[in-house]
Design an enzyme around this catalytic site. Sequence first.
Site, PDB file in Angstrom:
ATOM      1  CG  HIS A 193      12.286 -14.362  34.388  1.00 19.05           C
ATOM      2  ND1 HIS A 193      11.774 -14.171  33.130  1.00 19.05           N
ATOM      3  CD2 HIS A 193      11.433 -13.750  35.241  1.00 19.05           C
ATOM      4  CE1 HIS A 193      10.653 -13.473  33.216  1.00 19.05           C
ATOM      5  NE2 HIS A 193      10.434 -13.208  34.496  1.00 19.05           N
TER       6      HIS A 193
ATOM      7  CD  GLU B 113      12.941 -16.232  30.099  1.00 19.64           C
ATOM      8  OE1 GLU B 113      12.778 -16.112  28.879  1.00 19.64           O
ATOM      9  OE2 GLU B 113      12.906 -15.249  30.893  1.00 19.64           O
TER      10      GLU B 113
ATOM     11  CG  ASN C 145       9.609 -10.378  29.642  1.00 12.10           C
ATOM     12  OD1 ASN C 145       8.423 -10.643  29.506  1.00 12.10           O
ATOM     13  ND2 ASN C 145      10.175 -10.302  30.829  1.00 12.10           N
TER      14      ASN C 145
END
Length: 143
Positions: free
Chosen positions: A59, A71, A109
């Site tokens: 990510h 990530e 997130n």
Amino acid sequence: RCDLIVEAIVEDASIKQKFYADLGERAKAEAIFASNTSSLAVAPMAAASQRPDRFVGLHYFNPVQLMKLCEVVQTPEVDDEVVELVDGWARLTGKITVRCKDTPGFIVNRLLVPNLAAAIAMAERGDAAIQDIDAAMCLGAGH
């Protein structure tokens, strides 16, 4: 023939799974697959590819050219050597990497979304003005 294929298509699990089912049949057997999903579960995509041992989440944050973090998301099936290779590759692209399991929202997130929801709720209740909530987070929490 690619050694690493990083996908960044629309955030729709069914579309990504179809993509990986097709890609798994077309790419060379040694190829590593990485999804740039921001929060979808990685395991179903890995399973669809028929090579869960060579599949990670990777990510990158937007805008990619400005954000420093990446990530690296690992499922229980992925080979540790694959994780090391992809992590090293991401660092070669100038990113600082963090690793996590295939958990909803990964790290950023999963922490960010509840905080945003709390800020919205504070503003809706009238606990503080939007500009004061923003200033408090920018100056007090570095956000």
